[in-house]
Scaffold this active site. Structure first.
Site, mmCIF file in Angstrom:
data_model
loop_
_atom_site.group_PDB
_atom_site.id
_atom_site.type_symbol
_atom_site.label_atom_id
_atom_site.label_comp_id
_atom_site.label_asym_id
_atom_site.label_seq_id
_atom_site.Cartn_x
_atom_site.Cartn_y
_atom_site.Cartn_z
ATOM 1 N N HIS A 319 0.835 -1.208 0.000
ATOM 2 C CA HIS A 319 0.000 0.000 0.000
ATOM 3 C C HIS A 319 0.870 1.259 0.000
ATOM 4 O O HIS A 319 0.647 2.179 -0.807
ATOM 5 C CB HIS A 319 -0.909 -0.009 1.234
ATOM 6 C CG HIS A 319 -1.578 1.297 1.503
ATOM 7 N ND1 HIS A 319 -2.842 1.598 1.032
ATOM 8 C CD2 HIS A 319 -1.157 2.399 2.191
ATOM 9 C CE1 HIS A 319 -3.161 2.818 1.414
ATOM 10 N NE2 HIS A 319 -2.166 3.323 2.128
ATOM 11 N N GLU A 320 1.862 1.318 0.897
ATOM 12 C CA GLU A 320 2.717 2.507 0.996
ATOM 13 C C GLU A 320 3.510 2.746 -0.287
ATOM 14 O O GLU A 320 3.630 3.889 -0.752
ATOM 15 C CB GLU A 320 3.679 2.369 2.181
ATOM 16 C CG GLU A 320 3.011 2.361 3.538
ATOM 17 C CD GLU A 320 2.248 3.643 3.826
ATOM 18 O OE1 GLU A 320 2.677 4.705 3.326
ATOM 19 O OE2 GLU A 320 1.232 3.579 4.530
ATOM 20 N N HIS A 323 1.679 4.439 -3.113
ATOM 21 C CA HIS A 323 1.695 5.902 -3.141
ATOM 22 C C HIS A 323 2.856 6.415 -3.992
ATOM 23 O O HIS A 323 2.717 7.413 -4.717
ATOM 24 C CB HIS A 323 1.827 6.451 -1.716
ATOM 25 C CG HIS A 323 0.586 6.313 -0.893
ATOM 26 N ND1 HIS A 323 -0.626 6.804 -1.298
ATOM 27 C CD2 HIS A 323 0.372 5.746 0.336
ATOM 28 C CE1 HIS A 323 -1.542 6.554 -0.374
ATOM 29 N NE2 HIS A 323 -0.965 5.907 0.618
ATOM 30 N N GLU A 399 -5.747 6.999 -1.011
ATOM 31 C CA GLU A 399 -5.684 5.820 -0.141
ATOM 32 C C GLU A 399 -6.388 4.629 -0.783
ATOM 33 O O GLU A 399 -5.902 3.500 -0.732
ATOM 34 C CB GLU A 399 -6.308 6.137 1.213
ATOM 35 C CG GLU A 399 -5.510 7.109 2.069
ATOM 36 C CD GLU A 399 -4.099 6.609 2.352
ATOM 37 O OE1 GLU A 399 -3.952 5.415 2.695
ATOM 38 O OE2 GLU A 399 -3.164 7.403 2.227
#
Length: 460
Positions: A319-320, A323, A399
């Site tokens: 997920h990070e 970004h 997100e």
């Protein structure tokens, strides 16, 4: 006897004063209305919703509700105090009084009476010192009463005070040259000083983004390389899979400060680093040597193990890193720089406008830094509120995109379980008033993220 510094309401400065103070109170009342709506949710949602079955245990739900209510009640009192204090400072001429005191102190140190840069640096330092003393009782209560009550605080009083002192000293060492540069550019930059101001600020931001992780952050927390093993190998494989230029992997000793967990990456171009909080890692022994702290960090009050396993940590990093891959960080930097250019451009047009200074009690002089504060904090207040809301919406969208990215990497199931674990470990309450959440949550609440993951699973 305190003399009021309220300008004549028939003058331009009087009208500006009423507008600024009125908007301040309107914003405060709006924020309190939203907080009231959420407090009502905390009080009324005693029973967990049906959709929480299999996501959050009843005992954790009750703890999260109590934690959320305690934080909300604390914010209610602190917010009221700060609003009354800021109004009092404005009404009683706090800014010119502090500016005058700063000038006297600067002269005591040997600077000339008309030396604006030393006076400005002194003004910032004194203001920070006063703010630190005013906020200290509130931060102390929150840390050792609210956070301690709910099992998050790991700091001793000595560590807490030492940390505050260290932060104050470091912040002043950073702010002094930056503030000096800002004032100098405003005074000697000519008609287009705002362009130089923007360029200077951009360089400063990039500089500190580069040096902070390596030279400033280690002053407050201990960073160590992630040990060799399965987790490190799989993180390196994940980075290689998406062509993330990973150079170093660190674990930060977050457990010495709090039981909350986190992970992030930083660095420019081909020099990226990933930092994991020790509280995030289920199988990792905290770096600090206090045995009691080690046990309390890795287990909650019921003896339940906290943190994420290797697969879940990889999902969180998926997920990070999403970004990064989707350029979310770059987009935010661009937006912030465009916004800063706009602010400085407007300041370039207004910084000689006398009524702005007289509004805050500056009748004899027009300090450059005071003008910058007035424009950025007060003139732009309505714009800042709108911009912050739009950025919150944009962040929520990002997100969901990052969750989708991790899902496409094959981490959907582990991301869901990681979100549930992290929400439980941090006692995040899963039910929110829609209006409160839309205004405040840059990260969507857990139920929204899980619904999105489930919908994506059905589509696939």
């Amino acid at each position: 006897m305190i003399s009021l510094a309220i300008p004549d309401f028939g003058t331009w400065e009087g009208k500006i004063f009423v507008g600024i103070l009125g908007f301040s109170w309107a914003t405060y009342m709006w924020e309190e209305y939203l907080a009231y709506r959420q407090r009502r949710v905390y009080r009324e949602k005693v029973e967990p919703p049906e959709e929480l079955k299999g996501i959050m245990e009843r005992v954790t739900y009750d703890k999260a509700r109590a934690y959320g209510l305690d934080k909300s009640n604390f914010s209610l009192i602190e917010g009221a105090f700060n609003q009354v204090l800021s109004t009092g400072i404005m009404v009683c001429g706090g800014f010119p009084a502090l500016w005058t005191a700063s000038g006297r102190l600067a002269q005591w140190f040997g600077f000339a009476p008309d030396s604006e840069i030393p006076q400005t640096v002194t003004f910032v330092c004194l203001g920070s010192l006063i703010n630190t003393f005013i906020s200290l009782p509130w931060s102390t209560y929150f840390t050792f009463k609210v956070e301690q009550k709910h099992g998050f605080n790991k700091q001793t009083p000595g560590f807490f005070l030492k940390d505050k002192l260290k932060k104050f000293i470091v912040s002043q060492m950073i702010s002094a040259p930056v503030v000096s540069g800002l004032v100098y550019i405003i005074r000697v930059g000519g008609d287009y000083f705002f362009l130089y101001l923007w360029g200077f600020t951009m360089i400063v931001v990039m500089f500190f983004m580069t040096v902070y992780p390596d030279y400033i952050a280690p002053l407050f927390d201990k960073y160590e390389p992630l040990p060799e093993g399965d987790l490190k190998t799989k993180i390196e494989e994940l980075a290689a899979q998406i062509e993330f230029p990973l150079t170093k992997l660190y674990v930060v000793e977050g457990s010495k400060r709090s039981a909350h967990s986190n992970a992030y990456f930083y660095g420019f171009f081909k020099n990226k680093r990933i930092v994991l909080y020790d509280t995030l890692l289920e199988e990792y022994t905290p770096l600090n040597e206090n045995e009691e702290t080690k046990e309390s960090v890795k287990e909650d009050k019921n003896g339940k193990k906290t943190g994420c396993n290797t697969s879940e940590v990889l999902a969180v990093l998926g997920h990070e890193l999403g970004h990064w891959k989707l350029n979310h960080v770059l987009k935010f930097i661009i937006i912030s720089q465009v916004n800063l250019f706009l602010v400085f451009s407007v300041f370039g047009s207004l910084y000689k406008y006398s009524p702005l200074y007289r509004t805050f009690g500056f009748y004899q002089n027009q300090p450059a830094f005071i003008g910058l504060i007035i424009v950025m904090q007060f003139v732009f207040a309505p714009y800042n509120e709108i911009l912050q809301f739009l950025l919150t919406m944009f962040s929520r969208y990002n997100e969901f995109q990052a969750d989708d990215f991790a899902t496409k990497l094959g981490h959907a199931r582990n991301l869901k379980s990681a979100l549930i674990k992290l929400n439980e470990d941090n006692l995040g309450f899963p039910v929110y008033d829609p209006l409160y959440s839309a205004w405040h949550h840059s990260h969507p609440p857990i139920l929204e993220r899980i619904r999105a993951l489930e919908e994506k699973k059905k589509e696939d």
